[in-house]
Design a protein around this motif. Structure first.
Motif: not given
Length: 157
Positions: A152-157
Motif C-alpha cells: 500500500e505504501v509503495d510509491g507514497v513519499v
C-alpha cells in the motif's frame, strides 16, 4: 553344560526386553514424530531468518514459510499427541497391564525395575510445540499485514 538362567519369573509372560519389534517401533513413534516436527520447524525458521537478514521480511517466500511453520508445529504437535495416545493404549493392552493387576513388587519384577505401569502414565500433549504453533500463527498474521502495508505504501513519499 550349564542351563541358561531364565530372564523372568515363571509366572511372568516376559520383560520389556522380550517385546516384539512392532511393539518397540510403536513405542518409539511419538519420539520420531517429535524429532521430525522439530527438524522441519528448524529448517523453515532458518529459511525465514535468512530472508529477513537479506532485507526481505515481507517477501512471498517468507510468508509461505510462516504458513508452513504454523502447519508443521500445530499439525506435528497434534500428530505427536495422537501417536502418544495410540502407543500408550497399544503398549498397555499388549503388555497386559489392563488385564492383570500387579502389586508393586510383582510389577518391578516384571518390568525389571521400579517403574510405574504403562497404563499409569497418561499420554503427554506437547504443549510447548502447540504454543509455538499458536505464536507462529500470530507472527504469520503480523507478517502478512506488514506485507499488505508495504504494498500500500509503495510509491507514497
Amino acid at each position: 553344560m550349564r542351563t541358561p538362567v531364565p530372564r523372568c519369573a515363571a509366572w511372568a509372560p516376559g520383560t520389556l526386553a522380550d517385546a516384539a519389534l512392532s511393539l518397540r517401533l510403536f513405542a518409539a513413534l511419538p519420539s520420531f514424530v517429535h524429532a521430525v516436527t522439530i527438524t522441519a520447524a528448524a529448517v523453515l525458521l532458518i529459511g525465514i531468518l535468512h530472508r529477513v537478514s537479506l532485507g526481505q521480511p515481507f517477501s512471498p517466500g517468507v510468508l509461505v514459510r510462516w504458513r508452513w511453520l504454523t502447519i508443521v508445529l500445530l499439525g506435528g504437535g497434534v500428530v505427536q499427541a495422537l501417536a502418544d495416545t495410540g502407543a500408550n493404549l497399544y503398549l498397555s493392552t499388549h503388555l497386559g497391564f489392563f488385564s492383570a493387576r500387579y502389586d508393586s513388587q510383582e510389577a518391578a519384577m516384571f518390568l525389571g525395575g521400579d517403574y510405574a505401569g504403562i497404563s499409569a502414565n497418561a499420554p503427554q500433549w506437547p504443549i510447548p510445540i502447540l504454543l509455538a504453533g499458536v505464536v507462529t500463527l500470530a507472527l504469520g498474521a503480523a507478517f502478512r499485514a506488514g506485507a499488505r502495508l508495504e504494498v500500500e505504501v509503495d510509491g507514497v513519499v
